[in-house]
Design an enzyme around this catalytic site. Structure first.
Site, PDB file in Angstrom:
ATOM      1  N   GLU A  42    -135.765   8.151  29.823  1.00  0.00           N
ATOM      2  CA  GLU A  42    -135.827   7.147  30.891  1.00  0.00           C
ATOM      3  C   GLU A  42    -136.604   7.673  32.101  1.00  0.00           C
ATOM      4  O   GLU A  42    -136.506   8.849  32.462  1.00  0.00           O
ATOM      5  CB  GLU A  42    -134.401   6.790  31.312  1.00  0.00           C
ATOM      6  CG  GLU A  42    -134.308   5.752  32.422  1.00  0.00           C
ATOM      7  CD  GLU A  42    -132.878   5.509  32.891  1.00  0.00           C
ATOM      8  OE1 GLU A  42    -132.656   4.511  33.597  1.00  0.00           O
ATOM      9  OE2 GLU A  42    -131.985   6.321  32.557  1.00  0.00           O
ATOM     10  N   LYS A 112    -134.863  -2.841  32.143  1.00  0.00           N
ATOM     11  CA  LYS A 112    -133.446  -2.486  32.069  1.00  0.00           C
ATOM     12  C   LYS A 112    -132.574  -3.604  32.624  1.00  0.00           C
ATOM     13  O   LYS A 112    -132.722  -4.029  33.766  1.00  0.00           O
ATOM     14  CB  LYS A 112    -133.208  -1.188  32.835  1.00  0.00           C
ATOM     15  CG  LYS A 112    -131.809  -0.606  32.714  1.00  0.00           C
ATOM     16  CD  LYS A 112    -131.755   0.718  33.477  1.00  0.00           C
ATOM     17  CE  LYS A 112    -130.397   1.384  33.378  1.00  0.00           C
ATOM     18  NZ  LYS A 112    -130.382   2.644  34.175  1.00  0.00           N
ATOM     19  N   CYS A 146    -130.212   3.751  28.985  1.00  0.00           N
ATOM     20  CA  CYS A 146    -129.130   4.470  29.655  1.00  0.00           C
ATOM     21  C   CYS A 146    -127.854   3.633  29.783  1.00  0.00           C
ATOM     22  O   CYS A 146    -127.160   3.411  28.797  1.00  0.00           O
ATOM     23  CB  CYS A 146    -129.623   4.972  31.009  1.00  0.00           C
ATOM     24  SG  CYS A 146    -128.703   6.405  31.641  1.00  0.00           S
TER      25      CYS A 146
END
Length: 263
Positions: A42, A112, A146
């Site tokens: 990430e 995200k 994540c």
């Protein structure tokens, strides 16, 4: 499908160094491991995440990422799941995953969805609003970033769309590394899919990142796991086992979605 996860130690806010280092690691992975896919963690271009001068540090609509890593994918004839990058688009900042095929074409982008509010990510980045599936060498794949992995609805949605391999790219801290190890294995088991978890390592500010990148099969077996330092891990995924697993324990057939209330 042979996958190499690059557990990268990037430098916070040092974009030029991080681009050069990422490309060197990709070249090393291809030369030594001969993978079909290489994966970065990430926000490898900026680290997670510099608050000062963030707008200027972020890629402009992914242009540098697409130019440099797209060209590298074509040169090396490799699929690149380019983790995610800090990305500036339409006067907003996103945490954006970018995927390239062997021709160097950008075949998927994903912002995200679940921003990590405990560290204030939502105060700097905009929320994503769509999932992403794509094909690499004919295999249906998906990606999560994540904190996304804590939300089982996302992985299940990818599974229901036929995904066989999920790439989970992260900057997961060492203090909670047990959580990601358990979550990645659980997501693989409950969705009967392969998980390629690629974390960062090293320290950014006061946060120490936990490594432990792993390739996990649909039974929850860890095929290979990294340590705490920068390294490249590789495993061959036997995709032929998925059909037998899904037929022997058919959780998708036995779902009762009309009784679930998730809103």
């Amino acid at each position: 499908m042979r996958i190499s996860c690059i557990q990268m130690n990037m430098k916070l806010a040092n974009v030029d160094y991080n681009f050069a280092h990422a490309q060197n690691l990709i070249r090393e992975a291809v030369a030594t491991e001969q993978p079909d896919v290489v994966v970065l963690p990430e926000t490898w271009n900026i680290g997670f995440f510099p608050k000062d001068n963030l707008t200027a540090l972020c890629d402009n609509n992914g242009e540098r990422t697409k130019q440099e890593l797209g060209s590298l994918a074509k040169e090396l004839n490799i699929n690149i799941v380019a983790g995610s990058v800090g990305n500036r688009r339409e006067n907003k900042i996103y945490n954006t995953a970018v995927v390239f095929d062997r021709e160097g074409l950008c075949i998927a982008e994903y912002d995200k969805i679940h921003l990590f509010t405990p560290l204030g990510e939502h105060n700097y980045f905009s929320w994503g609003n769509h999932i992403s599936t794509f094909k690499l060498d004919g295999v249906i794949c998906g990606i999560v970033i994540c904190y996304d992995i804590r939300f089982p609805e996302l992985a299940r949605t990818l599974a229901l769309q036929g995904t066989d391999v999920v790439f989970a790219v992260a900057q997961w801290p060492s203090v909670r590394i047990t959580h990601i190890n358990v979550l990645a294995e659980a997501r693989a088991i409950e969705n009967q899919m392969f998980f390629a978890f690629t974390n960062s390592c090293g320290t950014a500010g006061e946060i120490k990142y936990g490594g432990n990148s792993a390739l996990i099969n649909p039974w929850g077996k860890v095929l290979v796991r990294a340590g705490l330092q920068e390294e490249i891990i590789t495993a061959e995924l036997d995709l032929s086992i998925i059909a037998d697993i899904r037929s022997s324990i058919n959780v998708f057939r036995d779902r009762q979605p009309t009784t679930y209330k998730l809103d």
